[in-house]
Design an enzyme around this catalytic site. Structure first.
Site, PDB file in Angstrom:
ATOM      1  N   GLY A  10       0.814  -1.203   0.000  1.00 23.67           N
ATOM      2  CA  GLY A  10       0.000   0.000   0.000  1.00 23.67           C
ATOM      3  C   GLY A  10       0.844   1.247   0.000  1.00 23.67           C
TER       4      GLY A  10
ATOM      5  N   GLY B 128       1.882   5.478   4.644  1.00 25.56           N
ATOM      6  CA  GLY B 128       0.940   6.084   5.578  1.00 25.56           C
ATOM      7  C   GLY B 128      -0.402   5.410   5.674  1.00 25.56           C
ATOM      8  CB  THR B 129      -2.133   2.818   3.713  1.00 29.57           C
ATOM      9  OG1 THR B 129      -0.987   2.003   3.442  1.00 29.57           O
ATOM     10  CG2 THR B 129      -2.364   3.746   2.536  1.00 29.57           C
ATOM     11  N   GLY B 130      -1.026   2.494   6.997  1.00 29.54           N
ATOM     12  CA  GLY B 130      -1.161   1.728   8.232  1.00 29.54           C
ATOM     13  C   GLY B 130      -0.622   0.320   8.167  1.00 29.54           C
TER      14      GLY B 130
ATOM     15  CB  THR C 122       4.304  -0.176  10.496  1.00 29.71           C
ATOM     16  OG1 THR C 122       5.150  -0.091   9.347  1.00 29.71           O
ATOM     17  CG2 THR C 122       5.137  -0.560  11.692  1.00 29.71           C
TER      18      THR C 122
ATOM     19  CD  GLU D 265      -6.440  31.939  -6.415  1.00 32.76           C
ATOM     20  OE1 GLU D 265      -7.153  30.926  -6.510  1.00 32.76           O
ATOM     21  OE2 GLU D 265      -5.220  31.930  -6.667  1.00 32.76           O
TER      22      GLU D 265
ATOM     23  CG  HIS E  97      -8.636  29.309 -10.641  1.00 31.30           C
ATOM     24  ND1 HIS E  97      -8.304  28.550 -11.741  1.00 31.30           N
ATOM     25  CD2 HIS E  97      -7.478  29.896 -10.216  1.00 31.30           C
ATOM     26  CE1 HIS E  97      -7.002  28.675 -11.975  1.00 31.30           C
ATOM     27  NE2 HIS E  97      -6.482  29.488 -11.072  1.00 31.30           N
TER      28      HIS E  97
END
Length: 620
Positions: free
Chosen positions: A207, A210-212, A214, A430, A433
């Site tokens: 993955g 940072g997806t978990g 560990t 801005e 946009h």
């Protein structure tokens, strides 16, 4: 005896040795009178000057004169010889040695005196041995001990007091189910064995960072309640030949002794890259380490309840022999969480933190598409820091929403000084946009507009979808192209000039248009084909170039199609801004007054002319 007790014992011996040496030195230096020779003592006996001779040790005597002196005078005799024999040898008669003339007193030897006398010779050796031992331990502490090169550096956790369980992991429900089978096998192996089932020998967690991965492995350890060995892939390989393979053998030896157990190898791509791709051919240290790992995982002697869990975010570069059944039988993918998963992750991370009752985690989850567990944890932490900085007693919705912007774009730069003219250009940029995105039905709804700089951006327009989507249609991508060009076109219409502020927008438009043509088959002229092959660095895994597998004529068609997409998007943007010029001026004027507009404030000025459809998030 553990290492702490050994250290205490050695330090105690060193202190005793130093104290004894100091004592002997002070005792010897305490004698101020010049010692008499045995010849001078015999002469004093013959002259009748002595009242008493005290024999203290084998080679030390003390004499006391008849003149009443309280202090004796030290003298030394020859060792291994009696005092009487030596005095007779120097001319003293037996009559002169009678008690009437001189009293010879022999003191019994002191136990401590003998010990200290012996220690005088042993202490230097003990002192040098202690110094060498201290230097050796210091070398061990800095991981330079020669005897520990081949030892595994895996940390073992008993699992009796788990710090992480499955209840602490959210947003990865399917991977938790897969790994729950591993936990169940370790707890009840007979349930599977009686049906002839074989538990997977290895589980590979795949993955994005940072997806978990560990965290999920720690949860498996906590749930299973068995010994858990944790090591990083980079800890196997050293500059010395054979060290990595030795550490692999030592790791699996430890695991077999504690079977059943779990071995977790984090970032296995550091050691498991495909063989034959290194600079050293097929004989470098990393490949020897991988070979040993392959043998240990599925060799002749592997009938043990040792389960290997490994984590990586680069499964494409792993060696095929490592991924075959019998080694890593099961591959568990941890993808970026969806909206429900993000909300569940937020509930885990806000547990134990004081939240305002108005905080809506569902809204926050909807506003963080693409965030992984680590991003969400960081966002909650940033929100808590912002609340503390504002002297609040609880974390509010505004704190968490601002934390999202800090995580994505960085902190606000309100102290930056800009001229009124530049501020007006940024406001219209801005506003361009926002007005274009609001005027297109396929575009995502605008959530926030600000002319306060964040990171490298002078201002930003934040628009995001109402829900998560896996697929992106051609109309959605075309709407994104039109929205990205809104800032540049607004500058042209209002100021009759252009600035460098749209450089990033133009870059993203070009990349998206080229991807639509060469990768997604969204060009009627070029058809359903992919053009170009990516080349990656062997060691970095980064794309460095694109190999052309098409002719110059096709390259010209690709450039023409990319330009056609960009030109059509530009014309559409100019048409929309010309049509809604009044709304453009109104939004820009409001931005100059308040600097930031929320979705509700913006839609009061310019209500959406068409109902919005969900899509992918963008920032312009």
């Amino acid at each position: 005896m553990n290492s702490r007790s050994q250290s205490f014992f050695v330090y105690f011996l060193l202190i005793v040795a130093i104290g004894a040496m100091l004592y002997m030195g002070f005792r010897d230096s305490g004698t101020t009178t010049e010692p008499l020779t045995i010849n001078e003592v015999s002469q004093a006996v013959q002259n009748g000057e002595l009242a008493r001779i005290i024999v203290e040790t084998d080679d030390r005597i003390r004499v006391v004169y008849k003149n009443g002196a309280e202090e004796g005078v030290e003298s030394r005799k020859e060792p291994n010889a009696t005092l009487v024999d030596q005095l007779l040898g120097f001319g003293v008669t037996p009559e002169q040695l009678t008690p009437d003339n001189v009293v010879i007193e022999v003191k019994p030897p002191s136990v401590w005196g003998g010990v200290l006398s012996s220690a005088l010779y042993i202490l230097p050796v003990l002192f040098m041995a202690g110094v060498l031992w201290f230097i050796f331990r210091q070398a061990q502490g800095s991981n330079n001990a020669a005897m520990s090169f081949g030892k595994s550096r895996a940390r073992m956790f008993s699992g009796e007091h788990p710090t992480v369980t499955f209840s602490d992991v959210a947003g990865v429900e399917e991977p938790k189910v897969e790994l729950a089978e591993v936990v169940e096998f370790l707890k009840e192996p007979q349930k599977f064995i009686q049906l002839g089932a074989r538990i997977p020998k290895g589980v590979l967690l795949v993955g994005p960072p940072g997806t978990g991965k560990t965290l999920l492995a720690k949860a498996v350890s906590g749930e299973a309640g068995v010994p858990f060995f944790s090591i990083s892939g980079s800890e196997f390989v050293e500059m010395f030949v054979g060290v990595g393979a030795s550490r692999v053998r030592d790791l699996f030896d430890q695991a077999k002794r504690h079977s059943p157990c779990i071995v977790f190898v984090d970032e296995i791509d550091a050691v498991g890259r495909q063989r034959g791709a290194g600079l050293g051919g097929s004989h470098d240290e990393r490949e020897q380490t991988l070979n040993q790992m392959l043998v240990e995982m599925d060799g002749f002697d592997t009938d043990t309840n040792v389960i290997i869990i490994a984590a990586t975010n680069r499964p494409d570069i792993l060696d095929p022999a490592l991924l075959r059944p019998g080694r890593f039988d099961r591959r568990v993918t941890l993808d970026r969480p969806d909206m429900k998963g993000r909300e569940a992750i937020l509930r885990v991370h806000v547990k134990g933190k004081p939240l305002d009752p108005q905080v809506d985690l569902g809204t926050l989850a909807r506003g963080t598409p693409g965030f992984v567990g680590a991003d969400l944890e960081n966002m909650v932490n940033e929100g808590a820091i912002l609340a503390a900085r504002r002297n609040k007693k609880s974390i509010g919705q505004t704190d968490l929403e601002e934390a999202i912007e800090r995580v994505v774009m960085g902190p606000e730069r309100k102290s930056r000084l800009i001229s009124d003219e530049e501020k007006r250009i940024i406001a219209y940029h801005e506003a361009g946009h926002a007005v274009v995105m609001n005027a297109i039905a396929e575009a995502d709804p605008v959530q926030k507009i600000t002319i306060v700089g964040r990171g490298q951006a002078g201002g930003l327009t934040w628009y995001r979808p109402e829900d998560d989507r896996i697929l992106t249609s051609r109309k959605k991508m075309t709407a994104a192209l039109v929205g990205l060009l809104g800032g540049r076109v607004a500058e042209e219409l209002v100021f009759d000039d252009i600035t460098s502020g749209a450089s990033n927008d133009i870059e993203r438009v070009t990349q998206m248009a080229r991807m639509m043509v060469t990768r997604m088959g969204m060009s009627n002229e070029l058809g359903l084909m992919t053009y170009g092959q990516k080349e990656e660095l062997i060691f970095l895994g980064r794309e460095i170039s694109e190999q052309r597998d098409y002719s110059e004529a096709v390259a010209e068609k690709i450039d023409a199609e990319v330009r056609k997409l960009v030109d059509e998007s530009y014309k559409m943007t100019k048409k929309l801004l010309t049509k809604y010029r009044r709304e453009l001026d109104a939004v820009a004027q409001k931005l100059l007054e308040v600097e930031t507009l929320t979705r509700e404030e913006f839609e009061k000025i310019f209500p959406p002319p068409f109902p919005k459809k969900s899509g992918t998030p963008q920032i312009a």
